[in-house]
Design an enzyme around this catalytic site. Structure first.
Site, short mmCIF file in Angstrom:
data_model
loop_
_atom_site.label_atom_id
_atom_site.label_comp_id
_atom_site.label_asym_id
_atom_site.label_seq_id
_atom_site.Cartn_x
_atom_site.Cartn_y
_atom_site.Cartn_z
N ASN A 9 55.51 -104.80 -28.80
CA ASN A 9 55.97 -106.19 -28.72
C ASN A 9 55.08 -107.05 -29.63
O ASN A 9 53.94 -107.33 -29.28
CB ASN A 9 55.89 -106.65 -27.26
CG ASN A 9 56.24 -108.12 -27.09
OD1 ASN A 9 56.74 -108.76 -28.02
ND2 ASN A 9 55.97 -108.66 -25.91
N LYS A 11 55.44 -110.10 -30.35
CA LYS A 11 55.42 -111.51 -29.91
C LYS A 11 55.62 -112.44 -31.12
O LYS A 11 56.29 -112.07 -32.07
CB LYS A 11 54.12 -111.81 -29.16
CG LYS A 11 53.85 -110.82 -28.04
CD LYS A 11 52.82 -111.29 -27.06
CE LYS A 11 52.52 -110.19 -26.08
NZ LYS A 11 51.67 -110.64 -24.98
N HIS A 96 60.13 -110.93 -19.86
CA HIS A 96 58.68 -110.81 -20.08
C HIS A 96 57.98 -111.92 -19.30
O HIS A 96 58.50 -113.03 -19.18
CB HIS A 96 58.39 -110.92 -21.59
CG HIS A 96 56.97 -110.56 -21.92
ND1 HIS A 96 55.93 -111.44 -21.73
CD2 HIS A 96 56.43 -109.42 -22.41
CE1 HIS A 96 54.80 -110.85 -22.10
NE2 HIS A 96 55.08 -109.61 -22.51
N GLU A 98 55.69 -113.87 -20.03
CA GLU A 98 55.49 -115.12 -20.79
C GLU A 98 56.76 -115.98 -20.73
O GLU A 98 56.68 -117.21 -20.64
CB GLU A 98 55.09 -114.81 -22.24
CG GLU A 98 53.64 -114.31 -22.30
CD GLU A 98 53.33 -113.38 -23.45
OE1 GLU A 98 54.11 -113.29 -24.41
OE2 GLU A 98 52.27 -112.70 -23.37
N GLU A 168 54.31 -104.66 -15.87
CA GLU A 168 53.27 -105.36 -16.63
C GLU A 168 52.53 -106.33 -15.71
O GLU A 168 52.98 -107.48 -15.53
CB GLU A 168 53.89 -106.15 -17.78
CG GLU A 168 54.60 -105.29 -18.80
CD GLU A 168 54.56 -105.94 -20.18
OE1 GLU A 168 54.04 -105.30 -21.10
OE2 GLU A 168 55.02 -107.08 -20.32
N GLY A 174 47.15 -109.07 -22.45
CA GLY A 174 46.36 -109.80 -23.45
C GLY A 174 44.96 -110.15 -22.98
O GLY A 174 44.27 -110.95 -23.61
N SER A 213 47.31 -104.49 -21.92
CA SER A 213 46.10 -104.06 -22.62
C SER A 213 46.05 -102.54 -22.85
O SER A 213 44.98 -101.91 -22.74
CB SER A 213 44.84 -104.56 -21.90
OG SER A 213 44.83 -105.98 -21.89
C1 PEP Z 1 52.79 -107.52 -23.53
O1 PEP Z 1 52.77 -108.65 -23.94
O2 PEP Z 1 53.86 -107.02 -23.17
C2 PEP Z 1 51.53 -106.79 -23.45
C3 PEP Z 1 51.49 -105.74 -22.70
O3 PEP Z 1 50.47 -107.30 -24.18
P1 PEP Z 1 49.02 -106.61 -24.37
O4 PEP Z 1 49.24 -105.15 -24.69
O5 PEP Z 1 48.41 -107.36 -25.50
O6 PEP Z 1 48.29 -106.77 -23.08
#
Ligand code: PEP
Length: 251
Positions: A9, A11, A96, A98, A168, A174, A213
């Site tokens: 992703n 973003k 997601h 976000e 997630e 992040g 992460s």
């Molecule tokens: C994401 O935004 O779906 C995500 C898992 O980000 P990160 O790997 O940076 O934690």
């Protein structure tokens, strides 16, 4: 046997030039026939560039969001699932954290987006997960159940065979804080069991990705868990070498 999927992703990162570079590096780093399904999710403006750059490669392209309203119409700023299918997007990320947090997407809206993807032949990657406060309050499974049930109670089970779920935990996105393999496995097993309450066949086949992460250093241990079928990768997917190493860890 469920095949693994690693999804990157991107973003709202990059520029046209940076994304062309990333696509070229990915093609150079990934084997011609990776032993896992791989997909990347560029910002929507660059989806067409990615489709051109990756045509003939096994790496699929997806969208980070989809319109909940209709296939066509007066919905300024939106892109429909039919349009994604039209240009060749195989997947769309739906719900997601976000988008749930910053754009107020409710579980009901997310469920409609899943339905729209399925109607158009786009594979939805449904994101679910709890915040730090919810985990601290012991509400992780309740939160995940609510997000999942909204979809299972909106979409007919028979239409969900392509569904992918991504667990997630919001506190791991992040932040550099990864759920331990055991923490992740516990929630993944719960998700599979919850889906089994609607259909055992669907539960056995549904791919459940872990996101939060993920990096090359922790991917193999996460992906070796019984109910973890790959990863949804944010930050680390912007580095072609790191992302390729994560894909290799899934093989
Ligand atoms: C994401 O935004 O779906 C995500 C898992 O980000 P990160 O790997 O940076 O934690």
């Amino acid at each position: 046997m469920r095949s693994k999927l690693v999804a990157g992703n991107w973003k709202m990162h990059g520029s046209r030039a940076a994304i062309q570079n990333l696509l070229a590096s990915l093609k150079a780093e990934l084997p011609a026939e990776p032993g896992t399904d791989v997909a990347v999710f560029p910002p929507s403006l660059y989806v067409a560039d990615a489709l051109v750059a990756l045509s003939g490669s096994p790496v699929a392209v997806g969208a980070q969001n989809v319109c909940d309203q209709a296939a066509q119409g007066a919905f300024t700023g939106e892109v429909s699932a039919e349009m994604l299918a039209d240009v060749g997007c195989r997947y769309a990320i739906v719900g997601h954290s976000e988008r749930r947090a910053l754009y107020g997407e409710s579980s009901a809206v997310v469920a409609v987006k899943v339905q729209r993807c399925l109607n158009a032949g786009v594979v939805p990657i449904l994101c679910v997960g709890e915040t730090d406060e919810e985990r601290e309050a012991g509400r992780t499974l309740d939160v995940v159940a609510e997000q999942l049930d909204a979809v299972m109670q909106t979409v007919a089970v028979g239409e969900l065979s392509s569904l992918v779920v991504a667990y997630e935990p919001v506190w791991a996105i992040g932040t550099g804080k990864t759920a331990s393999p055991e923490q992740a496995q516990d929630v993944h097993a719960f998700i599979r069991q919850r889906i089994a309450g609607y259909s055992e066949k669907l539960a056995a086949g549904v791919r459940i990705l872990y996101g939060g992460s993920v990096k090359a250093a922790n991917a193999a241990e996460l992906f070796s868990q019984a109910d973890i079928d790959g990863g949804l990768v944010g930050g680390a997917s912007l580095d072609a070498q790191e992302f390729s190493a994560i894909c290799r860890a899934a093989e």
